[in-house]
Design a protein around this motif. Structure first.
Motif, mmCIF file in Angstrom:
data_model
loop_
_atom_site.group_PDB
_atom_site.id
_atom_site.type_symbol
_atom_site.label_atom_id
_atom_site.label_comp_id
_atom_site.label_asym_id
_atom_site.label_seq_id
_atom_site.Cartn_x
_atom_site.Cartn_y
_atom_site.Cartn_z
ATOM 1 N N MET A 39 0.811 -1.276 -0.021
ATOM 2 C CA MET A 39 -0.092 0.024 -0.109
ATOM 3 C C MET A 39 0.925 1.102 0.105
ATOM 4 S SD MET A 39 -3.196 0.388 -0.091
ATOM 5 C CE MET A 39 -4.198 1.620 0.187
ATOM 6 N N PRO A 40 0.725 2.169 -0.964
ATOM 7 C CA PRO A 40 1.578 3.610 -1.197
ATOM 8 C C PRO A 40 1.053 4.278 -0.086
ATOM 9 C CG PRO A 40 0.338 3.006 -2.969
ATOM 10 C CD PRO A 40 -0.301 1.789 -2.004
ATOM 11 N N PRO A 41 2.059 5.133 0.471
ATOM 12 C CA PRO A 41 1.765 6.453 1.596
ATOM 13 C C PRO A 41 0.531 6.974 0.901
ATOM 14 C CG PRO A 41 3.925 6.828 0.301
ATOM 15 C CD PRO A 41 3.103 5.310 -0.246
ATOM 16 N N PRO A 42 -0.236 7.371 1.940
ATOM 17 C CA PRO A 42 -1.293 8.300 1.627
ATOM 18 C C PRO A 42 -1.033 9.697 1.144
ATOM 19 C CG PRO A 42 -1.556 7.639 3.907
ATOM 20 C CD PRO A 42 -0.175 7.271 3.411
ATOM 21 N N GLY A 43 -2.015 10.010 0.302
ATOM 22 C CA GLY A 43 -1.945 11.293 -0.429
ATOM 23 C C GLY A 43 -1.586 11.379 -1.973
ATOM 24 N N GLY A 44 -1.215 10.222 -2.482
ATOM 25 C CA GLY A 44 -0.818 10.347 -3.937
ATOM 26 C C GLY A 44 -1.746 9.541 -4.568
ATOM 27 N N TYR A 45 -1.584 9.585 -5.947
ATOM 28 C CA TYR A 45 -2.628 8.879 -6.808
ATOM 29 C C TYR A 45 -2.628 7.378 -6.554
ATOM 30 C CZ TYR A 45 -4.739 7.172 -11.083
ATOM 31 O OH TYR A 45 -5.595 6.483 -12.000
ATOM 32 N N ASP A 46 -1.394 6.783 -6.265
ATOM 33 C CA ASP A 46 -1.135 5.368 -6.055
ATOM 34 C C ASP A 46 -2.109 4.912 -4.938
ATOM 35 O OD1 ASP A 46 0.416 5.345 -8.349
ATOM 36 O OD2 ASP A 46 2.314 5.159 -7.305
ATOM 37 N N TYR A 47 -2.221 5.996 -3.898
ATOM 38 C CA TYR A 47 -2.888 5.501 -2.789
ATOM 39 C C TYR A 47 -4.189 5.144 -3.091
ATOM 40 C CZ TYR A 47 -4.932 5.717 1.924
ATOM 41 O OH TYR A 47 -5.632 5.257 2.960
ATOM 42 N N LEU A 48 -4.754 6.148 -3.933
ATOM 43 C CA LEU A 48 -6.139 6.117 -4.291
ATOM 44 C C LEU A 48 -6.369 4.965 -5.175
ATOM 45 C CD1 LEU A 48 -8.895 7.525 -4.569
ATOM 46 C CD2 LEU A 48 -8.223 8.752 -6.451
ATOM 47 N N VAL A 49 -5.590 4.526 -5.953
ATOM 48 C CA VAL A 49 -5.561 3.307 -6.848
ATOM 49 C C VAL A 49 -5.796 2.169 -5.788
ATOM 50 C CG1 VAL A 49 -4.220 1.744 -8.490
ATOM 51 C CG2 VAL A 49 -4.519 4.107 -8.865
ATOM 52 N N GLY A 50 -4.588 2.194 -4.853
ATOM 53 C CA GLY A 50 -4.533 0.702 -3.705
ATOM 54 C C GLY A 50 -6.175 0.941 -3.091
ATOM 55 N N VAL A 51 -6.708 1.898 -2.500
ATOM 56 C CA VAL A 51 -7.902 1.971 -1.847
ATOM 57 C C VAL A 51 -9.064 1.412 -2.803
ATOM 58 C CG1 VAL A 51 -9.680 3.358 -0.760
ATOM 59 C CG2 VAL A 51 -7.308 3.831 -0.237
ATOM 60 N N THR A 52 -8.916 1.920 -4.176
ATOM 61 C CA THR A 52 -9.936 1.517 -5.217
ATOM 62 C C THR A 52 -9.904 -0.109 -5.312
ATOM 63 O OG1 THR A 52 -9.854 3.593 -6.068
ATOM 64 C CG2 THR A 52 -11.005 1.959 -7.333
ATOM 65 N N SER A 53 -8.517 -0.655 -5.292
ATOM 66 C CA SER A 53 -8.166 -1.926 -5.716
ATOM 67 C C SER A 53 -8.880 -2.778 -4.433
ATOM 68 C CB SER A 53 -6.773 -2.079 -5.680
ATOM 69 O OG SER A 53 -6.164 -1.628 -6.614
ATOM 70 N N PHE A 54 -8.793 -2.396 -3.208
ATOM 71 C CA PHE A 54 -9.395 -3.201 -2.018
ATOM 72 C C PHE A 54 -10.904 -3.001 -2.090
ATOM 73 C CE2 PHE A 54 -5.249 -2.840 -0.170
ATOM 74 C CZ PHE A 54 -4.903 -4.342 0.068
ATOM 75 N N ALA A 55 -11.470 -1.968 -2.504
ATOM 76 C CA ALA A 55 -12.819 -1.519 -2.759
ATOM 77 C C ALA A 55 -13.383 -2.853 -3.580
ATOM 78 C CB ALA A 55 -13.101 -0.180 -2.929
ATOM 79 N N THR A 56 -12.768 -2.816 -4.754
ATOM 80 C CA THR A 56 -13.097 -3.810 -5.794
ATOM 81 C C THR A 56 -13.140 -5.309 -5.404
ATOM 82 O OG1 THR A 56 -12.250 -2.094 -7.542
ATOM 83 C CG2 THR A 56 -12.865 -4.371 -8.135
ATOM 84 N N ILE A 57 -12.223 -5.419 -4.779
ATOM 85 C CA ILE A 57 -11.903 -6.683 -4.223
ATOM 86 C C ILE A 57 -13.101 -7.033 -3.276
ATOM 87 C CG2 ILE A 57 -10.640 -8.272 -2.654
ATOM 88 C CD1 ILE A 57 -8.125 -7.124 -4.002
ATOM 89 N N LEU A 58 -13.500 -6.124 -2.347
ATOM 90 C CA LEU A 58 -14.492 -6.245 -1.286
ATOM 91 C C LEU A 58 -15.836 -6.364 -2.008
ATOM 92 C CD1 LEU A 58 -15.690 -6.115 1.621
ATOM 93 C CD2 LEU A 58 -15.572 -3.686 1.413
ATOM 94 N N VAL A 59 -16.287 -5.449 -2.885
ATOM 95 C CA VAL A 59 -17.476 -5.441 -3.858
ATOM 96 C C VAL A 59 -17.439 -6.999 -4.582
ATOM 97 C CG1 VAL A 59 -18.676 -4.701 -5.721
ATOM 98 C CG2 VAL A 59 -17.550 -3.073 -4.140
ATOM 99 N N GLY A 60 -16.506 -7.508 -5.307
ATOM 100 C CA GLY A 60 -16.330 -8.619 -5.773
ATOM 101 C C GLY A 60 -16.772 -9.977 -4.719
#
Length: 142
Positions: A39-60
């Motif tokens: 998980m990248p450090p908070p505040g950047g675009y990569d962090y948003l991608v990481g959070v979205t990745s986990f949200a997608t896994i959770l929704v699945g």
């Protein structure tokens, strides 16, 4: 024949739901893997991608759990409602449109077949037979 069509359409809906759930989990895992598995450090675009990745896994995972629970119970109406609702949520969140439209089509087909099944009931079973009428008679001693 109609019962077979309903079972086949429901099986197709459940299979499509499984594929969608597995696809969501895989897409989330792939996105997270592209980040290097950390998980990248908070505040950047990569962090948003990481959070979205986990949200997608959770929704699945929720989709797969819901499908398994409803399919095990044989709750076709609930399956249709869940599938339609889930498709609309995914469309609203910006997921690809074509798979969601396919899911809506499967769910609508099952709903139509369920509707036909419930409207084509045997009317004779609800009518009273003349031999079942209750005739009240006065006692012969009166």
């Amino acid at each position: 024949m109609q019962r077979q069509s309903l079972r086949l359409a429901h099986a197709a809906l459940v299979a499509a739901e499984w594929l969608r759930g597995i696809g969501l989990v895989a897409a989330g895992g792939l996105s997270y893997g592209l980040l290097g598995g950390t998980m990248p450090p908070p505040g950047g675009y990569d962090y948003l991608v990481g959070v979205t990745s986990f949200a997608t896994i959770l929704v699945g995972a929720i989709d797969l759990t819901l499908v398994a629970g409803l399919a095990a119970r044989g709750a076709m109406r609930a399956q249709v409602v869940a599938s339609l609702s889930f498709s609309l949520v995914l469309i609203a969140s910006g997921n690809p449109l074509v798979p969601q439209i396919a899911m809506i089509a499967f769910a609508t087909l099952v709903a139509v077949l369920l509707r036909r099944k419930t409207t084509h009931t045997d009317r004779k079973s609800t009518r009273l037979n003349s031999s079942h009428t209750d005739i009240s008679r006065m006692p012969s001693s009166a």
